[in-house]
Design a protein around this motif. Structure first.
Motif: not given
Length: 464
Positions: A419-422, A443-456, A459-464
């Motif tokens: 969250a601080r990095l974001i 592990d990458y797998t855990h990070s991607y899973y956590m952040l993908e879950k936040w996005y879905q 909570f998160l928006k992505m720059e166009e």
């Protein structure tokens, strides 16, 4: 012999003839009319006290006065459980069930990309607007059969422009409209039938609205829901339209009532039974139950209204037929950046059915495809992040609160670090996953899973 269906079954799983919300429609319609008078006529209670029989007769209600009085003024300690009250309560409960069915099932697109995108918008709206999100069906499709609106309501929540052009039911126009309906049915499945033929427009501005609604019904199996502010512009047309629509598919429609005179005209012209499935919306200052949304033309500069400001109820496509334009919209809180309470996510033009398909597919691929882990991410500005010992707490201005934890055997507060990095900015999911692996052995797998879950979860928006 066909199996019998309960009212709840018909409500939650409408067949081709639409919803059936109450068994005794006559009683429900008459109680509804009395309550509508309470919501729009500040003198109605006094009239009932002075001349109850005449007052009810004037609004075409023949329920005994004593039963109506019980509904209007409850004596202390009285539960007022009457046949009439129970009947109307059944109607309201089933109407709410029908709305929930539409949000949770009826409006869910068949295309998995569209379905996931819509779910993410619902999640985002829940975090931003709290309980307001419960009343939004997040329809995936709406049409506009005019460019602009002739009415010009001073409270218009979407700030519709003046009427410029009408899409007539000519052979050429009809062919294109029907072709788009078939394309939307292919992409959305049954959810295409949850759409409407108006948005920032007045449906009855189009002299051919009935014909377009007939095309809609023939291809998608439902009559599109209609909200009109000019029900009494041509009352015979409105009466015939409601009657014809209900014969094919029973749907809840709405009249926006702009002044007391129009309300009186509606009461005199229509019987209670004719308007059982038509909501009357008190949209004038003198109405006791009036409430203007704080969006669009009714919004005061600088005001913020995250709970009730937006009237947007589409998470999907608004297709303007005269302009030949596709807009991808979703509701949001009202602020200076979004005065109408809408996120305009994308817009594209088309000229014919082939270019419509191309534009739509490009829009879906760009905005509804797989998560792009290389795009810069950020928390939505209405979210506040609190860092706690083993995770973070996300709070929103709409009253939403959620604690996010990620243990998995790690000693460090991984959600807090991510969250601080974001919040520092300039980071993508891919970069954050790399930092967490290199510095904290996640592990990458855990990070991607956590952040993908936040996005879905919205909570998160992505720059166009």
């Amino acid at each position: 012999m066909e199996s019998e269906k309960t009212t709840e079954d018909c409500c939650l799983h409408p067949q081709r003839d639409g919803y059936h919300l109450v068994e005794n429609e006559r009683i429900a319609a008459q109680v509804k009319r009395v309550l509508e008078c309470c919501s729009m006529d500040a003198d109605f209670a006094a009239k009932m006290a002075q001349e109850p029989e005449k007052t009810l007769q004037d609004i075409h209600v023949d329920i005994p006065c004593e039963k109506i009085k019980c509904l209007l003024v409850k004596e202390e300690g009285s539960s007022c459980i009457t046949e009439e009250a129970a009947c109307y309560q059944q109607f309201i409960v089933n109407k709410l069930k029908a709305r929930n069915y539409m949000q949770q099932t009826g409006c869910v697109p068949a295309d998995p990309r569209f379905r996931q995108w819509r779910k993410r918008q619902i999640n985002r709206c829940r975090t931003e607007m709290g309980t307001r999100n419960q009343v939004m069906i997040h329809a995936p499709l709406m049409f506009e059969l005019t460019d602009g609106c002739s009415v010009g309501c001073p409270f218009c929540g979407v700030n519709a422009g003046k009427l410029k052009q009408i899409y007539r039911h000519t052979p050429e126009n009809t062919e294109l409209f029907r072709g788009i309906l078939y394309d939307m049915k292919t992409i959305l499945g049954d959810a295409a039938g949850s759409g409407t033929c108006y948005y920032a427009s007045e449906p009855l501005d189009n002299p051919d609205y009935e014909e377009f609604a007939g095309d809609f019904y023939e291809i998608l199996g439902t009559i599109p829901q209609m909200t009109t502010a000019v029900s009494m512009r041509d009352p015979e047309r409105t009466r015939k339209m409601l009657s014809d629509f209900h014969k094919r598919y029973r749907q809840i429609h709405r009249f926006s009532i702009l002044d007391a005179e129009t309300f009186a005209e509606v009461m005199n012209f229509f019987t209670p039974e004719e308007l059982l499935y038509t909501e009357l919306l008190p949209q004038f200052e003198q109405a006791p139950s009036n409430h203007f949304a704080g969006a669009g033309r009714n919004r005061k500069e600088g005001a913020e209204d995250y709970h009730v400001g937006t009237i947007c109820c589409v998470s999907g496509l608004v297709i303007n037929m005269p302009r030949k334009e596709i807009r991808l919209l979703s509701p949001c809180g009202v602020d200076d950046g979004h005065p109408t309470g809408e996120y305009l996510i994308a817009k594209a033009d088309f000229t014919d059915r082939e270019s419509f398909r191309t534009a739509l597919e490009e829009m879906i691929k760009r905005h509804m495809g797989k998560t792009d882990y290389e795009k810069i991410i950020s928390f939505y500005p209405y979210l506040n992040i609190e860092y706690v010992e083993n995770g973070i707490i996300i709070r929103s201005r709409g009253g939403y609160e959620n604690k996010l934890e990620y243990r998995n055997g790690f000693e460090r507060n991984i959600p807090g670090i991510a969250a601080r990095l974001i919040e520092e900015g300039g980071q993508s999911i891919e970069r954050i996953a790399g930092i967490l692996e290199e510095q904290y052995h996640v592990d990458y797998t855990h990070s991607y899973y956590m952040l993908e879950k936040w996005y879905q979860s919205g909570f998160l928006k992505m720059e166009e």
